[in-house]
Write a protein that holds these residues in place. Structure first.
Motif, PDB file in Angstrom:
ATOM      1  N   ASP A  57       0.826  -1.208   0.000  1.00  0.00           N
ATOM      2  CA  ASP A  57       0.000   0.000   0.000  1.00  0.00           C
ATOM      3  C   ASP A  57       0.862   1.261   0.000  1.00  0.00           C
ATOM      4  N   ALA A  58       1.856   1.326   0.883  1.00  0.00           N
ATOM      5  CA  ALA A  58       2.725   2.503   0.949  1.00  0.00           C
ATOM      6  C   ALA A  58       3.508   2.685  -0.343  1.00  0.00           C
ATOM      7  N   PHE A  59       4.011   1.590  -0.892  1.00  0.00           N
ATOM      8  CA  PHE A  59       4.761   1.646  -2.149  1.00  0.00           C
ATOM      9  C   PHE A  59       3.851   2.171  -3.266  1.00  0.00           C
ATOM     10  N   GLY A  60       2.661   1.611  -3.367  1.00  0.00           N
ATOM     11  CA  GLY A  60       1.722   2.042  -4.404  1.00  0.00           C
ATOM     12  C   GLY A  60       1.326   3.495  -4.268  1.00  0.00           C
ATOM     13  N   ARG A  61       1.044   3.947  -3.046  1.00  0.00           N
ATOM     14  CA  ARG A  61       0.685   5.354  -2.833  1.00  0.00           C
ATOM     15  C   ARG A  61       1.842   6.276  -3.206  1.00  0.00           C
ATOM     16  N   ALA A  62       3.075   5.844  -2.930  1.00  0.00           N
ATOM     17  CA  ALA A  62       4.245   6.652  -3.281  1.00  0.00           C
ATOM     18  C   ALA A  62       4.386   6.774  -4.794  1.00  0.00           C
ATOM     19  N   VAL A  63       4.203   5.668  -5.494  1.00  0.00           N
ATOM     20  CA  VAL A  63       4.275   5.709  -6.960  1.00  0.00           C
ATOM     21  C   VAL A  63       3.185   6.619  -7.507  1.00  0.00           C
ATOM     22  N   MET A  64       1.979   6.496  -6.987  1.00  0.00           N
ATOM     23  CA  MET A  64       0.867   7.340  -7.458  1.00  0.00           C
ATOM     24  C   MET A  64       1.146   8.819  -7.176  1.00  0.00           C
ATOM     25  N   ALA A  65       1.751   9.128  -6.050  1.00  0.00           N
ATOM     26  CA  ALA A  65       2.080  10.517  -5.728  1.00  0.00           C
ATOM     27  C   ALA A  65       3.134  11.062  -6.680  1.00  0.00           C
ATOM     28  N   PHE A  66       4.040  10.193  -7.111  1.00  0.00           N
ATOM     29  CA  PHE A  66       5.122  10.611  -8.008  1.00  0.00           C
ATOM     30  C   PHE A  66       4.637  10.732  -9.452  1.00  0.00           C
ATOM     31  N   ASP A  67       3.939   9.700  -9.958  1.00  0.00           N
ATOM     32  CA  ASP A  67       3.487   9.692 -11.356  1.00  0.00           C
ATOM     33  C   ASP A  67       2.358   8.673 -11.490  1.00  0.00           C
ATOM     34  N   ARG A  68       1.140   9.151 -11.631  1.00  0.00           N
ATOM     35  CA  ARG A  68      -0.040   8.295 -11.685  1.00  0.00           C
ATOM     36  C   ARG A  68      -0.042   7.349 -12.885  1.00  0.00           C
ATOM     37  N   GLU A  69       0.774   7.621 -13.888  1.00  0.00           N
ATOM     38  CA  GLU A  69       0.814   6.794 -15.097  1.00  0.00           C
ATOM     39  C   GLU A  69       1.913   5.728 -15.061  1.00  0.00           C
ATOM     40  N   LEU A  70       2.763   5.768 -14.056  1.00  0.00           N
ATOM     41  CA  LEU A  70       3.929   4.884 -13.992  1.00  0.00           C
ATOM     42  C   LEU A  70       3.516   3.477 -13.559  1.00  0.00           C
ATOM     43  N   PRO A  71       3.679   2.473 -14.435  1.00  0.00           N
ATOM     44  CA  PRO A  71       3.318   1.108 -14.031  1.00  0.00           C
ATOM     45  C   PRO A  71       4.325   0.520 -13.047  1.00  0.00           C
ATOM     46  N   VAL A  72       3.830  -0.397 -12.217  1.00  0.00           N
ATOM     47  CA  VAL A  72       4.662  -1.107 -11.253  1.00  0.00           C
ATOM     48  C   VAL A  72       4.717  -2.572 -11.668  1.00  0.00           C
ATOM     49  N   VAL A  73       5.928  -3.119 -11.725  1.00  0.00           N
ATOM     50  CA  VAL A  73       6.143  -4.512 -12.095  1.00  0.00           C
ATOM     51  C   VAL A  73       6.083  -5.365 -10.828  1.00  0.00           C
ATOM     52  N   VAL A  74       5.217  -6.391 -10.859  1.00  0.00           N
ATOM     53  CA  VAL A  74       5.066  -7.306  -9.718  1.00  0.00           C
ATOM     54  C   VAL A  74       5.042  -8.741 -10.214  1.00  0.00           C
ATOM     55  N   MET A  75       5.184  -9.651  -9.281  1.00  0.00           N
ATOM     56  CA  MET A  75       5.254 -11.074  -9.592  1.00  0.00           C
ATOM     57  C   MET A  75       3.937 -11.606 -10.161  1.00  0.00           C
ATOM     58  N   ALA A  76       4.063 -12.366 -11.229  1.00  0.00           N
ATOM     59  CA  ALA A  76       2.904 -13.038 -11.825  1.00  0.00           C
ATOM     60  C   ALA A  76       2.524 -14.243 -10.976  1.00  0.00           C
ATOM     61  N   GLY A  77       1.333 -14.748 -11.191  1.00  0.00           N
ATOM     62  CA  GLY A  77       0.899 -15.972 -10.528  1.00  0.00           C
ATOM     63  C   GLY A  77       0.467 -15.755  -9.096  1.00  0.00           C
ATOM     64  N   ALA A  78       0.286 -16.873  -8.410  1.00  0.00           N
ATOM     65  CA  ALA A  78      -0.230 -16.842  -7.041  1.00  0.00           C
ATOM     66  C   ALA A  78       0.670 -16.056  -6.092  1.00  0.00           C
ATOM     67  N   GLY A  79       1.978 -16.073  -6.328  1.00  0.00           N
ATOM     68  CA  GLY A  79       2.903 -15.357  -5.448  1.00  0.00           C
ATOM     69  C   GLY A  79       2.732 -13.857  -5.457  1.00  0.00           C
ATOM     70  N   GLY A  80       2.063 -13.331  -6.474  1.00  0.00           N
ATOM     71  CA  GLY A  80       1.881 -11.888  -6.574  1.00  0.00           C
ATOM     72  C   GLY A  80       0.468 -11.400  -6.344  1.00  0.00           C
ATOM     73  N   GLU A  81      -0.447 -12.305  -5.988  1.00  0.00           N
ATOM     74  CA  GLU A  81      -1.868 -11.932  -5.884  1.00  0.00           C
ATOM     75  C   GLU A  81      -2.114 -10.775  -4.918  1.00  0.00           C
ATOM     76  N   MET A  82      -1.574 -10.842  -3.712  1.00  0.00           N
ATOM     77  CA  MET A  82      -1.828  -9.803  -2.728  1.00  0.00           C
ATOM     78  C   MET A  82      -1.262  -8.466  -3.190  1.00  0.00           C
ATOM     79  N   ALA A  83      -0.045  -8.463  -3.702  1.00  0.00           N
ATOM     80  CA  ALA A  83       0.571  -7.217  -4.167  1.00  0.00           C
ATOM     81  C   ALA A  83      -0.245  -6.619  -5.312  1.00  0.00           C
TER      82      ALA A  83
END
Length: 184
Positions: A57-83
């Motif tokens: 949540d904190a990481f995502g809010r920081a990215v959104m504060a910096f640049d709302r269009e900037l995509p974040v790369v996260v793990m595919a599959g079950a290991g990345g579901e929560m993120a």
């Protein structure tokens, strides 16, 4: 620690650190006449992002504060579901990635580097896994079973033995399989 150990930060400290680092990196990229294409946490922060909702949540809010269009790369599959879920709730565009040169557990999480066979360096094996991940087929999990990790992008670690040979084998295998290699 070069990203190899988790840091105990408050939510506010993590938010501020991510905004600061994005600002510094964005400025360096701007000097070269470019802008950031995406953001991806490194090392322990990447792993924490996938197991700790407060961190995501904190990481995502920081990215959104910096640049709302900037995509974040996260793990595919079950290991990345929560993120993925947490970041999307914050409004972040998520891009999924898989690691052909890393072993997965049957849970869908990456095998810890401390486990035997957690990293893979055989170019043919890594290339076969890359094609499977890019086309939605499962790959064998460390110990038992198979795990599905279909991804939009692949991460190859460039610091291992034979990294160049691995990258060439992956690129060739993806082309032979008809997988378009392009930016997301």
């Amino acid at each position: 620690g070069f990203g190899r150990r988790s840091m105990s930060l408050s939510t506010d400290e993590l938010f501020a650190d991510v905004v600061f680092q994005l600002g510094a990196l964005g400025a360096l990229v701007a000097v070269e006449g470019e802008r950031l294409h995406h953001v991806k946490a490194h090392g322990a922060l990447y792993l924490d992002l996938h197991t700790n909702e407060r961190v995501a949540d904190a990481f995502g809010r920081a990215v959104m504060a910096f640049d709302r269009e900037l995509p974040v790369v996260v793990m595919a599959g079950a290991g990345g579901e929560m993120a993925r879920s947490t970041l999307e709730d914050v409004g972040v565009r998520v891009v999924t990635e898989a690691f052909p040169d890393r072993a997965y557990l049957s849970s869908g999480a990456l095998a810890p580097r401390s486990m035997d066979r957690a990293t893979l360096s055989d170019p043919d094996v890594v290339a076969q896994r890359a094609v499977a991940m890019a086309t939605g087929r499962g790959v064998s999990a460390l110990g038992d079973g198979e795990v599905a990790v279909r991804a939009e992008t692949l991460c190859l670690h460039g610091d291992g033995p034979g990294a160049v040979d691995v990258a060439i084998a992956v690129r060739n295998a993806l082309s032979e399989a008809g997988v378009a290699v392009r930016t997301f």
